[in-house]
Motif scaffolding. Sequence first.
Motif, short mmCIF file in Angstrom:
data_model
loop_
_atom_site.label_atom_id
_atom_site.label_comp_id
_atom_site.label_asym_id
_atom_site.label_seq_id
_atom_site.Cartn_x
_atom_site.Cartn_y
_atom_site.Cartn_z
N ARG A 10 -8.42 16.36 -4.69
CA ARG A 10 -8.29 14.95 -4.36
C ARG A 10 -9.64 14.25 -4.52
O ARG A 10 -10.66 14.72 -4.03
N THR A 11 -9.60 13.11 -5.21
CA THR A 11 -10.82 12.35 -5.50
C THR A 11 -10.69 10.94 -4.94
O THR A 11 -9.69 10.26 -5.19
N THR A 12 -11.71 10.50 -4.23
CA THR A 12 -11.71 9.18 -3.58
C THR A 12 -11.79 8.06 -4.63
O THR A 12 -12.48 8.19 -5.65
N CYS A 13 -11.10 6.95 -4.34
CA CYS A 13 -11.08 5.79 -5.24
C CYS A 13 -11.87 4.62 -4.64
O CYS A 13 -11.72 4.30 -3.45
N HIS A 14 -12.68 3.96 -5.47
CA HIS A 14 -13.35 2.71 -5.11
C HIS A 14 -12.71 1.58 -5.93
O HIS A 14 -12.59 1.69 -7.16
N LEU A 44 -15.41 -3.21 -3.59
CA LEU A 44 -15.33 -3.18 -2.13
C LEU A 44 -16.16 -2.01 -1.62
O LEU A 44 -16.30 -0.99 -2.29
N GLN A 45 -16.69 -2.17 -0.42
CA GLN A 45 -17.57 -1.14 0.11
C GLN A 45 -16.82 0.13 0.50
O GLN A 45 -17.25 1.25 0.17
N SER A 46 -15.70 -0.01 1.18
CA SER A 46 -14.96 1.15 1.66
C SER A 46 -13.98 1.64 0.59
O SER A 46 -13.34 0.82 -0.09
N PRO A 47 -13.84 2.94 0.45
CA PRO A 47 -12.88 3.48 -0.53
C PRO A 47 -11.44 3.21 -0.11
O PRO A 47 -11.14 3.00 1.06
N GLU A 48 -10.55 3.22 -1.09
CA GLU A 48 -9.12 3.04 -0.85
C GLU A 48 -8.36 4.21 -1.46
O GLU A 48 -8.29 4.35 -2.69
N ARG A 49 -7.83 5.06 -0.61
CA ARG A 49 -6.96 6.16 -1.04
C ARG A 49 -7.66 7.13 -1.98
O ARG A 49 -8.89 7.18 -2.07
N SER A 92 -20.26 12.48 -3.45
CA SER A 92 -21.48 12.77 -4.20
C SER A 92 -21.20 13.62 -5.43
O SER A 92 -22.03 13.68 -6.34
N THR A 93 -20.03 14.27 -5.48
CA THR A 93 -19.65 15.08 -6.64
C THR A 93 -18.92 14.23 -7.67
O THR A 93 -19.25 14.26 -8.86
N ALA A 94 -17.90 13.51 -7.24
CA ALA A 94 -17.14 12.66 -8.16
C ALA A 94 -16.38 11.61 -7.37
O ALA A 94 -15.97 11.84 -6.22
N VAL A 95 -16.19 10.45 -7.99
CA VAL A 95 -15.34 9.39 -7.45
C VAL A 95 -14.51 8.84 -8.61
O VAL A 95 -14.77 9.14 -9.78
N ILE A 96 -13.53 8.03 -8.27
CA ILE A 96 -12.76 7.31 -9.28
C ILE A 96 -13.04 5.82 -9.12
O ILE A 96 -12.87 5.26 -8.03
#
Length: 621
Positions: free
Chosen positions: A462-466, A489-494, A529-533
């Motif tokens: 699972r990878t966090t989305c910005h 947006l500052q906070s991630p969404e899903r 810190s590894t990966a985001v979307i």
Amino acid sequence: MDSSDQRRKRKRLLRTSAASQTSYLLVLPSHLFSVRSLLLCFTFFTFLCLLSYTAKIHSSVFRPVLVVSSLSLLSSSSDSVQHFDKLISLPFKIEDRVLLPDHILLLVKNNGTVKRNQELDCVYWRSIVSEGRNIDGLEARQSLVAKLNVLSVDEYDEFRLIVRCPIPPVNYSAVVNLQRRWRNGIENLGDENGLRGISNQSVHKWERVAYTATLDGDTAVVFVKGLNLRQQRESDPRQFSCHFGLGNWEADGKFMLTTKAVTAAQEVVRCLLPRSIKKAPEKAQGIRVTIGVTPHVRARAHEHVVFPSVAKIFSPKSIEGGVGGRGKYELCVCTMVWNQGSALREWIMYHAWLGVERWFIYDNNSDDNIKQVIGELERENYNVTRHVWPWVKTQEAGFSHCALRAKDECNWVSFMDVDEFFYFPYSTPRHQTFREVGYAGQNSLRTLVANVSSSPRIAEIRTTCHSFGPSGLSKQPPQGVMAGYTCRLQSPERHKSIIRPKALDATLLNVVHHFHLRNGFKYLNLPQSTAVINHYKYQVWDVFKAKFYRRVATYVADWQENHNEGSRDRAPGLGTEAIEPPNWPQQFCEVWDTGLRDFVLANLVDTSNGLLPWETSSLDQ
């Protein structure tokens, strides 16, 4: 006395004459028969010659039907009543019709007689009797006719084409037929029964129908609209039964074989195969299947209901052995799109650089240039498959279908949208668990999932989305979304997930963002810190407003609907109308984040021309 003698003589003469004629006929029967046969053959041959001159026959099978004459669009006056008195051939059959929210879907038997580029008309009938005119006979069977252009034609599966027709005009039947336009006239392509069968045919309502099916091992997985099962919950399969048709079942509307359902969740029911099919699963291709349900209300069983069905079992042939027989692809991607042709090149080319090897594109009734874009990508050696998925608001079911399809080809499958892009921030020594120190290099995403594969119990990443906003822009950025949108947006969404298809729960239950796993497997949350979307969710208004047309997810309200307006699936403060707010370019901007833009410009620009790979396309020339 004389008169009576004369009468007796005349009778004797008549009997003698008849007897002599009879004896003459008995003497030469073969001669007269041959003459009569020659006359009949000559007459029939002359009739065929005249018919071939006046009517164009384009099929080896000749059937007389009624032909609709050319009419003005939506004509309903008395002079629109046509005399359908021409004879023509019918090269194919309309098997089913489904009334969708914004068009009628026709499932047409595919025998090679219809090409996708042919000009077709959708023909709608309105009975004269329905207008209160007391008539019968031939005139009662005549109809007022309206014609509209076909919206599109697509290959669907090995057995059928799909033809999309507009919603019928007011007071016209949804039992739509087809016509093909020729230079010197119009040829009817309707059902084999012709117009005579119109009153006996039906249109399936989209709210309640089994719509597709596929094999999975010794089970059939059936996708059904209208079960009304709870979201994110497994249901009791004992209330369902599975029904399979064999042979000429469609002629009498009966299903011949019945089995038990073994799982049920949302729109997906898994069925045991009948013994005869289980022994020879290759013979299951093309068999129609549906679901029966016995609802339970206050612990009392009600009448067993069998759902109408357009679902035929079809399992597309997988590419065994991946590339060059080296085994399965390590990383594939599945997505569902509507009119996203312009976004595909950047999304596919970038993720191919990160190591994605195979794409499954589920096309949900697009009418843009997506087929041409995918064709060009295939010519450039990108492994992209377009799968026609005409069923509206079924994203969860479509992802379940894709997971089954990819299982034999891929070790891992990412489920994401075409406006979502993986980004690997600079990695420090503290974050070496899943990737190397420093900037991400080519094939970084594939390397990451390969590293996770060493942990056999991890079946979902699972990878966090910005979520990014318009970033002050009012026009689409020419270099693409990654280089153009830099404020979020500052906070991630899903989050979004990459899954092992072999480890999914038998229900195939998913909520778009992630799947339910079999017992014994678990998921991994990647550190940011590894990966985001980077999710480029709120783009310039001309792009974003398309979201108001229709959402593809089953359990997400369309934005025109006046409920769940505060949901995170909607744009805060927008309401239900596609009206651009005066400050749209400045919306959803809390943090300036240029990380992915800088990475792309540093690593993917062609130094010979200064262009990114997706900025050059033969379709733009």
